[in-house]
Design a protein around this motif. Structure first.
Motif, PDB file in Angstrom:
ATOM      1  N   THR A  68       0.381  -0.991  -0.116  1.00 28.68           N
ATOM      2  CA  THR A  68       0.331  -0.202   0.138  1.00 28.68           C
ATOM      3  C   THR A  68       1.172   0.991   0.303  1.00 28.68           C
ATOM      4  OG1 THR A  68      -0.289  -0.043   2.321  1.00 28.68           O
ATOM      5  CG2 THR A  68      -2.108  -0.486   1.164  1.00 28.68           C
ATOM      6  N   GLN A  69       2.186   1.326  -0.050  1.00 29.64           N
ATOM      7  CA  GLN A  69       2.913   2.672   0.150  1.00 29.64           C
ATOM      8  C   GLN A  69       3.263   3.258  -1.372  1.00 29.64           C
ATOM      9  OE1 GLN A  69       4.011  -0.882   1.002  1.00 29.64           O
ATOM     10  NE2 GLN A  69       4.775  -0.754   2.797  1.00 29.64           N
ATOM     11  N   LYS A  70       2.881   4.740  -1.104  1.00 25.47           N
ATOM     12  CA  LYS A  70       2.677   5.083  -2.476  1.00 25.47           C
ATOM     13  C   LYS A  70       4.000   6.102  -2.613  1.00 25.47           C
ATOM     14  CE  LYS A  70      -1.665   7.144  -0.642  1.00 25.47           C
ATOM     15  NZ  LYS A  70      -2.413   8.972  -0.103  1.00 25.47           N
ATOM     16  N   THR A  71       3.661   6.551  -3.542  1.00 26.48           N
ATOM     17  CA  THR A  71       5.749   6.600  -4.175  1.00 26.48           C
ATOM     18  C   THR A  71       6.353   7.673  -3.370  1.00 26.48           C
ATOM     19  OG1 THR A  71       4.674   7.333  -6.823  1.00 26.48           O
ATOM     20  CG2 THR A  71       6.523   8.508  -5.951  1.00 26.48           C
ATOM     21  N   GLY A  72       7.372   7.573  -3.109  1.00 27.39           N
ATOM     22  CA  GLY A  72       8.563   7.846  -2.482  1.00 27.39           C
ATOM     23  C   GLY A  72       8.069   6.652  -0.473  1.00 27.39           C
ATOM     24  N   GLY A  73       7.125   6.198  -0.271  1.00 20.53           N
ATOM     25  CA  GLY A  73       6.617   5.206   1.086  1.00 20.53           C
ATOM     26  C   GLY A  73       7.567   3.656   0.539  1.00 20.53           C
ATOM     27  N   TYR A  74       8.628   3.597   1.667  1.00 16.07           N
ATOM     28  CA  TYR A  74       9.767   2.025   1.432  1.00 16.07           C
ATOM     29  C   TYR A  74       9.367   1.012   2.282  1.00 16.07           C
ATOM     30  CZ  TYR A  74      11.953   4.329   4.760  1.00 16.07           C
ATOM     31  OH  TYR A  74      12.678   4.429   6.035  1.00 16.07           O
ATOM     32  N   LEU A  90      22.441  -3.051   7.704  1.00 18.68           N
ATOM     33  CA  LEU A  90      22.221  -2.934   7.028  1.00 18.68           C
ATOM     34  C   LEU A  90      21.186  -3.153   6.679  1.00 18.68           C
ATOM     35  CD1 LEU A  90      25.359  -4.096   4.301  1.00 18.68           C
ATOM     36  CD2 LEU A  90      25.328  -2.250   5.141  1.00 18.68           C
ATOM     37  N   VAL A  91      20.578  -2.207   5.821  1.00 21.54           N
ATOM     38  CA  VAL A  91      18.938  -3.107   5.642  1.00 21.54           C
ATOM     39  C   VAL A  91      18.680  -2.541   4.674  1.00 21.54           C
ATOM     40  CG1 VAL A  91      18.648  -1.922   8.567  1.00 21.54           C
ATOM     41  CG2 VAL A  91      17.669  -0.545   6.243  1.00 21.54           C
ATOM     42  N   VAL A  92      18.114  -2.981   3.581  1.00 23.57           N
ATOM     43  CA  VAL A  92      17.347  -3.124   2.225  1.00 23.57           C
ATOM     44  C   VAL A  92      16.365  -2.249   2.363  1.00 23.57           C
ATOM     45  CG1 VAL A  92      16.923  -3.836  -0.148  1.00 23.57           C
ATOM     46  CG2 VAL A  92      18.746  -4.784   1.931  1.00 23.57           C
ATOM     47  N   GLU A  93      15.938  -1.429   1.344  1.00 23.03           N
ATOM     48  CA  GLU A  93      14.986  -0.083   1.590  1.00 23.03           C
ATOM     49  C   GLU A  93      14.141  -0.485  -0.026  1.00 23.03           C
ATOM     50  OE1 GLU A  93      16.393   3.629   3.074  1.00 23.03           O
ATOM     51  OE2 GLU A  93      15.940   2.791   5.218  1.00 23.03           O
ATOM     52  N   LEU A  94      12.984  -0.670  -0.037  1.00 17.42           N
ATOM     53  CA  LEU A  94      12.831  -1.074  -1.371  1.00 17.42           C
ATOM     54  C   LEU A  94      11.532  -0.641  -1.506  1.00 17.42           C
ATOM     55  CD1 LEU A  94      12.558  -3.423  -4.054  1.00 17.42           C
ATOM     56  CD2 LEU A  94      10.340  -4.090  -2.452  1.00 17.42           C
ATOM     57  N   TYR A  95      10.980   0.570  -2.878  1.00 19.11           N
ATOM     58  CA  TYR A  95      10.167   1.365  -3.057  1.00 19.11           C
ATOM     59  C   TYR A  95       9.822   0.868  -4.084  1.00 19.11           C
ATOM     60  CZ  TYR A  95      13.584   4.865  -0.393  1.00 19.11           C
ATOM     61  OH  TYR A  95      14.139   5.396   0.293  1.00 19.11           O
ATOM     62  N   PRO A  96       8.056   0.012  -3.447  1.00 19.62           N
ATOM     63  CA  PRO A  96       7.580  -0.379  -4.693  1.00 19.62           C
ATOM     64  C   PRO A  96       6.833   0.520  -5.773  1.00 19.62           C
ATOM     65  CG  PRO A  96       6.658  -1.439  -2.104  1.00 19.62           C
ATOM     66  CD  PRO A  96       7.578  -0.020  -2.590  1.00 19.62           C
ATOM     67  N   ILE A 118      10.302   0.195  -9.767  1.00 21.99           N
ATOM     68  CA  ILE A 118      10.678   0.498  -8.318  1.00 21.99           C
ATOM     69  C   ILE A 118      12.037   0.007  -7.788  1.00 21.99           C
ATOM     70  CG2 ILE A 118      10.848  -1.840  -6.436  1.00 21.99           C
ATOM     71  CD1 ILE A 118       8.875  -3.690  -8.394  1.00 21.99           C
ATOM     72  N   GLY A 119      12.475   0.972  -6.987  1.00 21.14           N
ATOM     73  CA  GLY A 119      13.225   1.711  -5.912  1.00 21.14           C
ATOM     74  C   GLY A 119      13.836   0.633  -5.789  1.00 21.14           C
ATOM     75  N   ILE A 120      15.697   0.867  -4.846  1.00 14.78           N
ATOM     76  CA  ILE A 120      15.766  -0.233  -3.677  1.00 14.78           C
ATOM     77  C   ILE A 120      17.448   0.302  -3.211  1.00 14.78           C
ATOM     78  CG2 ILE A 120      17.206  -1.353  -5.750  1.00 14.78           C
ATOM     79  CD1 ILE A 120      16.832  -4.240  -3.595  1.00 14.78           C
ATOM     80  N   GLN A 121      18.114   0.821  -1.901  1.00 11.71           N
ATOM     81  CA  GLN A 121      18.503   0.903  -1.276  1.00 11.71           C
ATOM     82  C   GLN A 121      19.426   0.609  -0.201  1.00 11.71           C
ATOM     83  OE1 GLN A 121      18.201   5.879  -1.014  1.00 11.71           O
ATOM     84  NE2 GLN A 121      18.327   5.319   1.520  1.00 11.71           N
ATOM     85  N   ILE A 122      20.115   0.036  -0.655  1.00 15.94           N
ATOM     86  CA  ILE A 122      21.398  -0.617   0.837  1.00 15.94           C
ATOM     87  C   ILE A 122      21.696   0.656   1.489  1.00 15.94           C
ATOM     88  CG2 ILE A 122      22.822  -1.925   1.361  1.00 15.94           C
ATOM     89  CD1 ILE A 122      22.619  -3.327  -1.336  1.00 15.94           C
ATOM     90  N   SER A 123      21.358   0.899   2.841  1.00 14.92           N
ATOM     91  CA  SER A 123      21.106   1.802   3.795  1.00 14.92           C
ATOM     92  C   SER A 123      22.308   1.666   5.588  1.00 14.92           C
ATOM     93  CB  SER A 123      19.835   2.601   4.365  1.00 14.92           C
ATOM     94  OG  SER A 123      19.387   3.080   3.861  1.00 14.92           O
ATOM     95  N   ARG A 124      23.040   2.300   5.444  1.00 16.09           N
ATOM     96  CA  ARG A 124      23.455   1.660   6.405  1.00 16.09           C
ATOM     97  C   ARG A 124      22.900   2.699   8.048  1.00 16.09           C
ATOM     98  NH1 ARG A 124      29.535   1.355   6.894  1.00 16.09           N
ATOM     99  NH2 ARG A 124      29.707   1.909   4.252  1.00 16.09           N
TER     100      ARG A 124
END
Length: 86
Positions: A23-29, A42-48, A58-64
């Motif tokens: 249910t995430q909107k644009t920018g939600g992850y 680390l975590v993976v942030e996925l922007y559906p 679909i966006g993906i980011q690896i964050s420390r």
């Protein structure tokens, strides 16, 4: 990865069920459980629905998570999708 052995390899698998119903909107992850590479958490942030600049992707980011570390980490990763009904 210069002169690194396969012993430094980390495998992280994150399964997301019912991805089509996110249910995430644009920018939600969605944020994965944390995992460690050396001493870095680390975590993976996925922007559906993507981000503001790329809403059709679909966006993906690896964050420390522990920002005190300035260790450089090199990544090679793959993403797999499985579309099946159980």
């Amino acid at each position: 990865m210069d002169n690194e052995s396969e012993d430094n390899c980390v495998t992280f698998i994150w399964k997301i069920y019912n991805f089509n119903h996110c249910t995430q909107k644009t920018g939600g992850y969605l944020r994965s459980p944390s995992f460690f590479v050396n001493k870095s958490e680390l975590v993976v942030e996925l922007y559906p629905r993507g981000t503001k600049g790329t809403p059709d992707c679909i966006g993906i980011q690896i964050s420390r998570m522990n920002t005190k570390s300035d260790e450089k980490i090199s990544f090679a990763f793959s993403i797999s999708t499985v579309d099946r009904i159980i």
